[in-house]
Design a protein around this motif. Structure first.
Motif, PDB file in Angstrom:
ATOM      1  N   THR A 146      64.513  69.035  14.424  1.00 50.44           N
ATOM      2  CA  THR A 146      65.183  69.415  15.369  1.00 50.44           C
ATOM      3  C   THR A 146      65.173  68.818  16.682  1.00 50.44           C
ATOM      4  O   THR A 146      63.954  68.202  16.922  1.00 50.44           O
ATOM      5  CB  THR A 146      64.241  70.827  15.820  1.00 50.44           C
ATOM      6  N   ILE A 147      66.332  68.656  17.668  1.00 49.82           N
ATOM      7  CA  ILE A 147      66.234  67.862  18.779  1.00 49.82           C
ATOM      8  C   ILE A 147      66.502  68.969  19.844  1.00 49.82           C
ATOM      9  O   ILE A 147      67.658  69.539  19.910  1.00 49.82           O
ATOM     10  CB  ILE A 147      67.058  66.832  18.952  1.00 49.82           C
TER      11      ILE A 147
ATOM     12  N   LYS B  88      54.880  67.469  13.536  1.00 52.46           N
ATOM     13  CA  LYS B  88      55.345  66.167  14.086  1.00 52.46           C
ATOM     14  C   LYS B  88      56.358  66.469  15.196  1.00 52.46           C
ATOM     15  O   LYS B  88      57.387  66.781  14.998  1.00 52.46           O
ATOM     16  CB  LYS B  88      56.138  65.459  12.882  1.00 52.46           C
ATOM     17  N   ILE B  89      55.758  65.785  16.523  1.00 52.46           N
ATOM     18  CA  ILE B  89      56.621  66.267  17.545  1.00 52.46           C
ATOM     19  C   ILE B  89      56.746  64.908  18.543  1.00 52.46           C
ATOM     20  O   ILE B  89      55.414  64.404  18.680  1.00 52.46           O
ATOM     21  CB  ILE B  89      55.974  67.411  18.419  1.00 52.46           C
TER      22      ILE B  89
ATOM     23  N   GLU C 260      59.155  64.855  28.304  1.00 49.63           N
ATOM     24  CA  GLU C 260      60.416  64.458  28.721  1.00 49.63           C
ATOM     25  C   GLU C 260      61.553  65.412  28.375  1.00 49.63           C
ATOM     26  O   GLU C 260      61.114  66.322  27.757  1.00 49.63           O
ATOM     27  CB  GLU C 260      60.588  63.314  27.919  1.00 49.63           C
ATOM     28  N   SER C 261      62.750  65.194  28.683  1.00 45.70           N
ATOM     29  CA  SER C 261      64.058  66.079  28.613  1.00 45.70           C
ATOM     30  C   SER C 261      64.401  66.331  27.239  1.00 45.70           C
ATOM     31  O   SER C 261      65.332  67.207  26.827  1.00 45.70           O
ATOM     32  CB  SER C 261      65.114  65.821  29.498  1.00 45.70           C
ATOM     33  N   ARG C 262      64.031  65.184  26.067  1.00 50.06           N
ATOM     34  CA  ARG C 262      64.373  65.379  24.701  1.00 50.06           C
ATOM     35  C   ARG C 262      63.075  65.334  23.791  1.00 50.06           C
ATOM     36  O   ARG C 262      62.550  64.449  23.708  1.00 50.06           O
ATOM     37  CB  ARG C 262      65.170  64.135  24.358  1.00 50.06           C
ATOM     38  N   ILE C 263      62.959  66.431  23.210  1.00 41.50           N
ATOM     39  CA  ILE C 263      62.037  66.555  22.164  1.00 41.50           C
ATOM     40  C   ILE C 263      62.517  66.592  20.947  1.00 41.50           C
ATOM     41  O   ILE C 263      63.473  67.435  20.400  1.00 41.50           O
ATOM     42  CB  ILE C 263      61.184  67.840  22.463  1.00 41.50           C
ATOM     43  N   VAL C 264      61.850  65.865  19.997  1.00 41.99           N
ATOM     44  CA  VAL C 264      62.246  65.562  18.684  1.00 41.99           C
ATOM     45  C   VAL C 264      61.305  66.303  17.858  1.00 41.99           C
ATOM     46  O   VAL C 264      60.168  66.056  17.760  1.00 41.99           O
ATOM     47  CB  VAL C 264      62.463  64.279  18.289  1.00 41.99           C
ATOM     48  N   ILE C 265      61.456  67.253  17.112  1.00 40.17           N
ATOM     49  CA  ILE C 265      60.553  67.833  15.834  1.00 40.17           C
ATOM     50  C   ILE C 265      61.057  67.539  14.504  1.00 40.17           C
ATOM     51  O   ILE C 265      62.148  68.080  14.102  1.00 40.17           O
ATOM     52  CB  ILE C 265      60.479  69.267  16.250  1.00 40.17           C
ATOM     53  N   GLU C 266      60.163  67.045  13.606  1.00 38.18           N
ATOM     54  CA  GLU C 266      60.475  67.077  12.347  1.00 38.18           C
ATOM     55  C   GLU C 266      59.591  68.070  11.513  1.00 38.18           C
ATOM     56  O   GLU C 266      58.225  67.990  11.588  1.00 38.18           O
ATOM     57  CB  GLU C 266      59.974  65.631  11.926  1.00 38.18           C
TER      58      GLU C 266
END
Ligand code: EPU
Length: 418
Positions: free
Chosen positions: A181-182, A205-206, A211-217
Motif C-alpha cells: 500500500t502506498i 513493514k512500514i 514524510e508525505s509518502r508512506i509505503v506499507i508491505e
C-alpha cells in the motif's frame, strides 16, 4: 457535575513531567487489536478517551488492564467484528478501530464516530481508501457495514488532504493486507511516526512515516510488543501557553521541542525565553507578552497545529498589540472565544479569522468548556484573570489532559477541582 475553580493572578513556577500523547496512544491501542500476543504500553495517559478505547478493546474480546501509566492488552480469540453505537459515539478515535477490524475480519460493522464538535468531521477519505483496498462498504442509517469479498489488498491511495485519522486507519488496514500500500499526501504528524514505530516493533513493514509518502508491505501476522508512547506535544503547548500567559518560569520535562517547533518559534516572538534542554523545555515569561505580528495559520504538520490554536489565543489575550489567527483545519474551532470575551478579552471572529487585540485585564467568570482545547484555553485565561473563574463541562478537558489541575498545582497555580 465537576468543575474547575481557578483563582487568577499567581505567577507559575516549577517543574512538570509531560503526560503521554493521547493522539498516539489511541491509534496504538487500536493497533494492538491486530497483534497475536500481549502488548504492554508505557506512558499511556490516564484520560477518559483512553478508557473509552479500552472499553472498545474489551467489547471486542481483548483484556485491557491498567497499572498507573502502563496498559496491558491481551489478544482476543473472539470473532466479534462490530462495535456498538454507544461505544463509537464516545470519541472520534473510535473510527480508527475500523482499519484494525478490517485487518482481522472479512466483515465488520461500526457506526459514525462521536468526538468534540469542531465542525463537520466526515470519514469519506477513510472509506474511499478502504474501497480501493477491496472492501465493499454500505452506509445505512448511520451504520458503516463492510464486507470483504476476497481479501483486503494493498492499493495506491492519494489523499485529497493529509488527514491524520485517514492515514492511521489506512496504515492499520494495510499492515496485514495482501501486497503493498502506498499512501500519497499522507499526514506527517509525529503521532503517525509513533504509530508506525509501534507497528514496526510488532513486525510490520512500514517506510516513509513522517514524510508525505508512506509505503506499507503487508505481512502475515503481527506479534505484541512492549512500547513507550511519545510525550504529548499539545499538552506541552498548553502548559507553555499557561506559563507564557500567567508569567513565571518552569521546566517541562519529557517535552520534545522539535515536535512543536512552529509553536515554540511563535512563542519566542512574544518575548518569552525558551531553551531546549536534553529532554525538556525551559520557559520564562515576563509580565506581558508581545502580540505576534505574522498571521498564525493552522496547518497540517509541520505547520502550526490546530490543537494549539485556542491555548495560544488565550495566552495572547493580554499581550501588547494585535494577533491574527487563521483556522484552516476545522470549520468551527473558535467556540472558546465567547468565554474568553466574557472574561474581558477583545476578540473578533469573522469566518476562519480571529483578531485578538490585547487587553490590560481579564476578569474571572463562570464559563463552560466547549471542547477539549477550548476548555483548556478557558483554564489558562482563568490563571491570567483577576478574581475567580469557574469552568464547567470539564468532561471535555478530561478527554485529553491528565488531571490538568494537578499539573498546574505543581506549577504553583491556585486551581482546584470541585
Ligand atoms: N476530513 C475530511 N474527510 C475525512 C477525514 C478528514 O474531510 O475523511 C477533514 C476533517 O473534517 C478536518 C480535516 O480533514 O477538517 C482534518 O481532519 P483529520 O482527519 O486530520 O483529523 P482527525 O484525525 O479527526 C486528529 C486529532 C485531532 C487534530 C486533527 C488535526 C486524534 C485522535 N485527533 O483528528 O485532535 O485536531 O487530527 O491535527 O488524533 C484534539 O486532540 O483536540 C484533536 C481534535
Amino acid at each position: 457535575m465537576q468543575k474547575l475553580i481557578v483563582q487568577g493572578g499567581t505567577r507559575l513556577r516549577g517543574e512538570i513531567n509531560l503526560q503521554g500523547a493521547k493522539n498516539s496512544a489511541l491509534p496504538i491501542m487500536a493497533a494492538s487489536y491486530l497483534c497475536g500476543s500481549k502488548c504492554v504500553l508505557h506512558n499511556c495517559p490516564k484520560l477518559t478517551d483512553i478508557y473509552a478505547a479500552s472499553r472498545i478493546l474489551n467489547y471486542l474480546g481483548c483484556k485491557c488492564s491498567f497499572a498507573e501509566n502502563t496498559v496491558q492488552i491481551m489478544p482476543t480469540e473472539s470473532d466479534c467484528s462490530s462495535i456498538s453505537e454507544e461505544l463509537m459515539q464516545e470519541m472520534r478515535s473510535s473510527i480508527i478501530f475500523l482499519g484494525a477490524l478490517l485487518g482481522r475480519h472479512k466483515k465488520c460493522t461500526v457506526s459514525y464516530p462521536g468526538g468534540c464538535k469542531l465542525g463537520p468531521r466526515p470519514i469519506d477519505m477513510h472509506l474511499s481508501a478502504f474501497r480501493k483496498m477491496g472492501v465493499d462498504i454500505n452506509e445505512n442509517f448511520g451504520k458503516v457495514i463492510c464486507n470483504v469479498k476476497k481479501s483486503v489488498h494493498g492499493a495506491r491511495i492519494s489523499l485529497t488532504f493529509p488527514s491524520v485519522g485517514a492515514t492511521e486507519n489506512i496504515m492499520l488496514c494495510a499492515v496485514l493486507a495482501d501486497g503493498e500500500t502506498i499512501i500519497n499526501n499522507a499526514a506527517r504528524e509525529p503521532e503517525i511516526q509513533d504509530l508506525a514505530q509501534f507497528l514496526r516493533c510488532c513486525g510490520a513493514k512500514i517506510k516513509g512515516d513522517g514524510e508525505s509518502r508512506i509505503v506499507i508491505e503487508g505481512v502475515k501476522a503481527l506479534s505484541g510488543c512492549e512500547y513507550t508512547i511519545m510525550s504529548d506535544r499539545i499538552a506541552c503547548a498548553t502548559y507553555l501557553s499557561a506559563i507564557a500567559g500567567a508569567g513565571g518560569e518552569a521546566i517541562i520535562h519529557k517535552a520534545c521541542a522539535n515536535c512543536i517547533e512552529p509553536f515554540v518559534s511563535l512563542l519566542d516572538q512574544t518575548g518569552c525565553s525558551i531553551y531546549t534542554l536534553d529532554e525538556g523545555i525551559y520557559v520564562r515569561s515576563g509580565m506581558r507578552m508581545k502580540a505576534i505580528e505574522s498571521c498564525i495559520r493552522t496547518m497540517p504538520h509541520p505547520g502550526f497545529p490546530t490543537d494549539a490554536q485556542a491555548v495560544l489565543m488565550a495566552a495572547l489575550t493580554k499581550s501588547d498589540g494585535t494577533s491574527v489567527f487563521e483556522e484552516n483545519i476545522f470549520d468551527c474551532r473558535y467556540r472558546h472565544t465567547d468565554a474568553l470575551i466574557k472574561m474581558g478579552a477583545d476578540i473578533k471572529v469573522l469566518g476562519k479569522t480571529a483578531v485578538v487585540q490585547g487587553v490590560d485585564r481579564l476578569y474571572g467568570a463562570k464559563v463552560e468548556a466547549t471542547d477539549l482545547r477550548g476548555g483548556a484555553a478557558m483554564v489558562i485565561a482563568g490563571l491570567m484573570a483577576e478574581g475567580t473563574t469557574e469552568v464547567t463541562k470539564i468532561c471535555y478537558i478530561d478527554r485529553g489532559y491528565e488531571n490538568i489541575e494537578v499539573y498546574l498545582q505543581k506549577l504553583g497555580a491556585d486551581i482546584r477541582r470541585e
